[in-house]
Write an enzyme that holds these catalytic residues in place. Sequence first.
Site, PDB file in Angstrom:
ATOM      1  N   ASN A  56      -3.922   8.269   4.940  1.00 44.50           N
ATOM      2  CA  ASN A  56      -3.358   7.119   5.412  1.00 44.50           C
ATOM      3  C   ASN A  56      -2.446   7.049   6.859  1.00 44.50           C
ATOM      4  O   ASN A  56      -2.734   6.662   7.891  1.00 44.50           O
ATOM      5  CB  ASN A  56      -2.528   6.061   4.408  1.00 44.50           C
ATOM      6  CG  ASN A  56      -3.638   5.443   3.488  1.00 44.50           C
ATOM      7  OD1 ASN A  56      -4.684   5.587   3.967  1.00 44.50           O
ATOM      8  ND2 ASN A  56      -3.030   5.071   2.216  1.00 44.50           N
ATOM      9  N   THR A 109       3.380  10.032  -0.691  1.00 45.70           N
ATOM     10  CA  THR A 109       4.574   9.401  -1.199  1.00 45.70           C
ATOM     11  C   THR A 109       4.878   9.633  -2.316  1.00 45.70           C
ATOM     12  O   THR A 109       6.070   9.738  -2.827  1.00 45.70           O
ATOM     13  CB  THR A 109       4.279   7.888  -0.661  1.00 45.70           C
ATOM     14  OG1 THR A 109       4.004   7.885   0.601  1.00 45.70           O
ATOM     15  CG2 THR A 109       5.682   7.199  -0.923  1.00 45.70           C
ATOM     16  N   ARG A 110       4.056   9.197  -3.357  1.00 42.42           N
ATOM     17  CA  ARG A 110       4.460   9.499  -4.853  1.00 42.42           C
ATOM     18  C   ARG A 110       4.823  10.814  -5.250  1.00 42.42           C
ATOM     19  O   ARG A 110       5.680  10.949  -6.236  1.00 42.42           O
ATOM     20  CB  ARG A 110       2.980   8.971  -5.448  1.00 42.42           C
ATOM     21  CG  ARG A 110       2.758   7.530  -5.409  1.00 42.42           C
ATOM     22  CD  ARG A 110       1.258   7.195  -6.121  1.00 42.42           C
ATOM     23  NE  ARG A 110       1.008   5.828  -5.727  1.00 42.42           N
ATOM     24  CZ  ARG A 110       1.203   4.748  -6.525  1.00 42.42           C
ATOM     25  NH1 ARG A 110       2.045   4.668  -7.683  1.00 42.42           N
ATOM     26  NH2 ARG A 110       1.057   3.488  -5.899  1.00 42.42           N
ATOM     27  N   CYS A 114      10.260   6.724   5.322  1.00 45.52           N
ATOM     28  CA  CYS A 114       9.993   5.152   5.757  1.00 45.52           C
ATOM     29  C   CYS A 114      11.152   4.535   5.710  1.00 45.52           C
ATOM     30  O   CYS A 114      11.513   3.802   6.784  1.00 45.52           O
ATOM     31  CB  CYS A 114       8.713   4.549   5.160  1.00 45.52           C
ATOM     32  SG  CYS A 114       8.835   4.390   3.559  1.00 45.52           S
ATOM     33  N   SER A 143       0.408   0.672  -0.639  1.00 41.25           N
ATOM     34  CA  SER A 143       0.652   1.664   0.552  1.00 41.25           C
ATOM     35  C   SER A 143       1.326   2.868   0.209  1.00 41.25           C
ATOM     36  O   SER A 143       1.805   3.667   1.250  1.00 41.25           O
ATOM     37  CB  SER A 143       1.845   0.566   1.442  1.00 41.25           C
ATOM     38  OG  SER A 143       3.002   0.372   1.008  1.00 41.25           O
ATOM     39  N   ALA A 144       1.531   3.305  -1.050  1.00 43.64           N
ATOM     40  CA  ALA A 144       2.054   4.502  -1.286  1.00 43.64           C
ATOM     41  C   ALA A 144       1.064   5.249  -1.838  1.00 43.64           C
ATOM     42  O   ALA A 144       0.407   5.255  -2.912  1.00 43.64           O
ATOM     43  CB  ALA A 144       3.111   4.408  -2.643  1.00 43.64           C
ATOM     44  N   GLY A 145       0.461   6.349  -1.037  1.00 38.60           N
ATOM     45  CA  GLY A 145      -0.329   7.438  -1.224  1.00 38.60           C
ATOM     46  C   GLY A 145       0.221   8.614  -2.086  1.00 38.60           C
ATOM     47  O   GLY A 145       1.311   8.378  -2.484  1.00 38.60           O
ATOM     48  N   PRO A 146      -0.775   9.280  -2.266  1.00 39.16           N
ATOM     49  CA  PRO A 146      -0.384  10.571  -3.250  1.00 39.16           C
ATOM     50  C   PRO A 146       0.633  11.510  -2.523  1.00 39.16           C
ATOM     51  O   PRO A 146       1.576  11.789  -3.380  1.00 39.16           O
ATOM     52  CB  PRO A 146      -1.640  11.390  -3.378  1.00 39.16           C
ATOM     53  CG  PRO A 146      -2.576  10.795  -2.115  1.00 39.16           C
ATOM     54  CD  PRO A 146      -2.126   9.459  -2.074  1.00 39.16           C
TER      55      PRO A 146
END
Length: 310
Positions: free
Chosen positions: A12, A165-166, A129, A160-163
């Site tokens: 993303n 970010t997680r 972010c 909006s939290a992809g892998p």
Amino acid sequence: MTTKVAVIGSGNIGTDLLIKIKRLADAELETVALVGIDPESDGLARAKRLGIDAISTGVEGLVEHPRFDEIEIVFDATSAKAHEYNEKVLRPHGKMLIDLTPAAIGPYTVPPVNLTEHLDAPNVNMVTCGGQATIPIVAAISQVTKVHWAEIVASISSKSAGPGTRANIDEFTETTSQAIEKIGGATRGKAIIILNPAEPPMIMRDTVLALVGEDRKDEIVASVEAMVAKVQEYVPGYTLKQEVQFTEVTEPMETLTDHTGPLWKVAVFLEVKGAAHYLPEYAGNLDIMTSAALQVARAVAARTKDQVTA
């Protein structure tokens, strides 16, 4: 003359950055390649449609690219651990790295606060972010009076939290907390991130709480509003949700070792709506990161142009 760049990370953030460069900085920056590890990713497919080389063999594939020597700037939009590896591979080649992960190998950069301070650094870190959204506000308050404590809460949509970010939640809190102190100017900083599963997806919201020892409300409000306007120059969807709030603190704050006497709590509530270049507007958390990184690249390109024409 355009500055040649590459983007590592076809998810993303990397794809949104790719499209932003094309739409907003085409006269300054030329994207040579988008780099990923999944040949079937949507990002690599979009790169091909835009006439940009798509590399699915990671950073090694970038180094082997026939135009690699032309590239001056490499954006890394992967994960903290992946960036550590990518940085080691690219270090001998003299490329400037703009790190959109919380790896924090290079100095922290928040454009409205310290855009030009680290343009010569081989690696600059865009914090997180939440950091990009809130540190400007902490810095604005610090410009008026000493901030003894600053705490930020970043609430983003789960969608909006992809892998990446997680996988980087711990790095997010640590990196953001440190940057609140080093760039925001707070004596102590704390960061919290909330992934909200609400439907329809929520637009990014950020809360900044700061403890100050001087009752300088009008000056603080003016400084905060001026800073919001600076961020809006590159993130139009960045707004104050309500007036800055002030509360006198009457209970003792034993954890504050650098201050005795009266305290005021300053509360600032923000919303970050994305530009929807690639992702929906609720993904303001991704939009502010890519927009901030683009500001750094444009500043580097402008400086390079000035040096060439001097």
